[in-house]
Design a protein around this motif. Structure first.
Motif, PDB file in Angstrom:
ATOM      1  N   TRP A   1      -4.159 -23.886 -11.080  1.00 50.30           N
ATOM      2  CA  TRP A   1      -4.143 -24.821  -9.767  1.00 50.30           C
ATOM      3  C   TRP A   1      -3.156 -25.345  -9.755  1.00 50.30           C
ATOM      4  CZ3 TRP A   1      -4.504 -30.527  -9.227  1.00 50.30           C
ATOM      5  CH2 TRP A   1      -3.883 -31.139  -7.780  1.00 50.30           C
ATOM      6  N   SER A   2      -2.914 -25.895 -11.440  1.00 51.65           N
ATOM      7  CA  SER A   2      -2.110 -27.341 -10.572  1.00 51.65           C
ATOM      8  C   SER A   2      -0.037 -25.740 -10.749  1.00 51.65           C
ATOM      9  CB  SER A   2      -1.496 -27.810 -13.246  1.00 51.65           C
ATOM     10  OG  SER A   2      -1.658 -26.729 -13.650  1.00 51.65           O
ATOM     11  N   ASP A   3      -0.218 -25.039 -10.560  1.00 50.26           N
ATOM     12  CA  ASP A   3       1.135 -24.062 -10.785  1.00 50.26           C
ATOM     13  C   ASP A   3       1.115 -24.490  -9.722  1.00 50.26           C
ATOM     14  OD1 ASP A   3       0.373 -21.244 -12.798  1.00 50.26           O
ATOM     15  OD2 ASP A   3       0.583 -23.264 -13.020  1.00 50.26           O
ATOM     16  N   THR A   4       0.048 -25.091  -7.956  1.00 51.37           N
ATOM     17  CA  THR A   4       0.810 -25.037  -6.986  1.00 51.37           C
ATOM     18  C   THR A   4       1.980 -25.584  -6.700  1.00 51.37           C
ATOM     19  OG1 THR A   4      -0.949 -24.773  -6.189  1.00 51.37           O
ATOM     20  CG2 THR A   4       0.334 -25.982  -4.958  1.00 51.37           C
ATOM     21  N   ALA A   5       3.142 -25.127  -5.699  1.00 51.33           N
ATOM     22  CA  ALA A   5       4.931 -25.767  -6.278  1.00 51.33           C
ATOM     23  C   ALA A   5       5.426 -24.716  -5.787  1.00 51.33           C
ATOM     24  CB  ALA A   5       4.906 -25.450  -7.604  1.00 51.33           C
ATOM     25  N   GLU A   6       6.314 -24.733  -5.546  1.00 50.94           N
ATOM     26  CA  GLU A   6       7.646 -23.732  -4.770  1.00 50.94           C
ATOM     27  C   GLU A   6       8.260 -23.351  -5.857  1.00 50.94           C
ATOM     28  OE1 GLU A   6       9.354 -24.888  -1.398  1.00 50.94           O
ATOM     29  OE2 GLU A   6       9.987 -23.371  -0.532  1.00 50.94           O
ATOM     30  N   TYR A   7       8.719 -22.158  -6.431  1.00 49.68           N
ATOM     31  CA  TYR A   7       9.517 -21.475  -6.652  1.00 49.68           C
ATOM     32  C   TYR A   7      11.166 -21.242  -6.408  1.00 49.68           C
ATOM     33  CZ  TYR A   7       5.453 -21.837  -9.620  1.00 49.68           C
ATOM     34  OH  TYR A   7       4.433 -22.460 -10.129  1.00 49.68           O
TER      35      TYR A   7
END
Lengths: 113, 113
Positions: free
Chosen positions: A83-89
């Motif tokens: 869940w903590s990988d939620t981000a923009e790449y």
């Protein structure tokens, strides 16, 4: 000048799913390749980079990317997202000859708990 | 602590009112640059600087000015801001020796009414 394409604008995954984000670039010369991550409300942070050598590079937080020169690609992977990988790449390409740095449009990753 | 700082972090202004966004780095980096981030467009480079008194246009320099009088500072100047300059701005720096791994500031969110 080089250009960078990120194929997915928004990816939604469940926790523990595997991730692959595509990145292609157009430039015939020598390049350095980067993946940056931007968590909500924060600045960009470097995930991993490729300059030379082993085309499979490992970064922080379990991410890796593979440089395939023949395909002009530098896809980002992670076997099991959290869940903590939620981000923009963001994928970025630097042309060594002229120091020109270009970013892709970004891929927003949402990981559902 | 090694870092890139920007000020202000948030700014609301009106069309035509000159403003300056400051950027400072404490890593003795030669290279500094400014980007704007807009939804769906990723990061686009505005200006960059390879060293003191050396600046060059990036992809979207219109409406912006920069200066590099000291190695640590790279201010972004909007002489006459317009609403289409409403955006999120990032300053970044890198050492020429580290193959252009850029360190980003926290961002400045600018709204031009």
């Amino acid at each position: 000048a080089q250009s960078v394409s990120q194929h997915n604008h928004h990816v939604i995954l469940s926790e523990a799913a595997s991730l692959e984000l595509g990145c292609n670039y157009s430039y015939g010369g020598t390049v350095n390749l980067f993946w940056y991550v931007q968590y909500p409300g924060q600045h960009l942070q470097l995930l991993l980079k490729y300059f030379s050598g082993d085309p499979l590079v490992k970064g922080i937080k379990g991410f890796e990317a593979e440089f395939i020169k023949s395909k002009f690609s530098f896809n980002l992977r992670k076997p099991s997202v959290q869940w903590s990988d939620t981000a923009e790449y963001f994928c970025a390409v630097n042309a060594v000859s002229n120091n020109d740095m270009r970013f892709g449009a970004g891929t927003r990753l949402t990981v559902k708990p | 602590e090694a870092q890139v700082t920007q000020n202000p972090r948030y700014l609301i202004t009106v069309t035509g009112k000159k403003l300056t966004v400051t950027c400072s780095q404490n890593m003795n980096h030669e290279y500094m640059s400014w980007y704007r981030q807009d939804p769906g467009l990723g990061l686009r480079q505005i200006y960059y600087s390879m060293n003191v008194e050396v600046t060059d246009k990036g992809d979207v320099p219109e409406g912006y000015k920069v200066s590099r009088k000291e190695k640590r500072n790279f201010p972004l100047i909007l002489e006459s801001p317009s609403p289409n300059q409403t955006s999120l701005y990032f300053c970044a720096s890198s050492s020429i020796d580290s193959f252009n791994e850029q360190f980003f500031g926290p961002g400045t969110r600018l709204t031009v009414l």
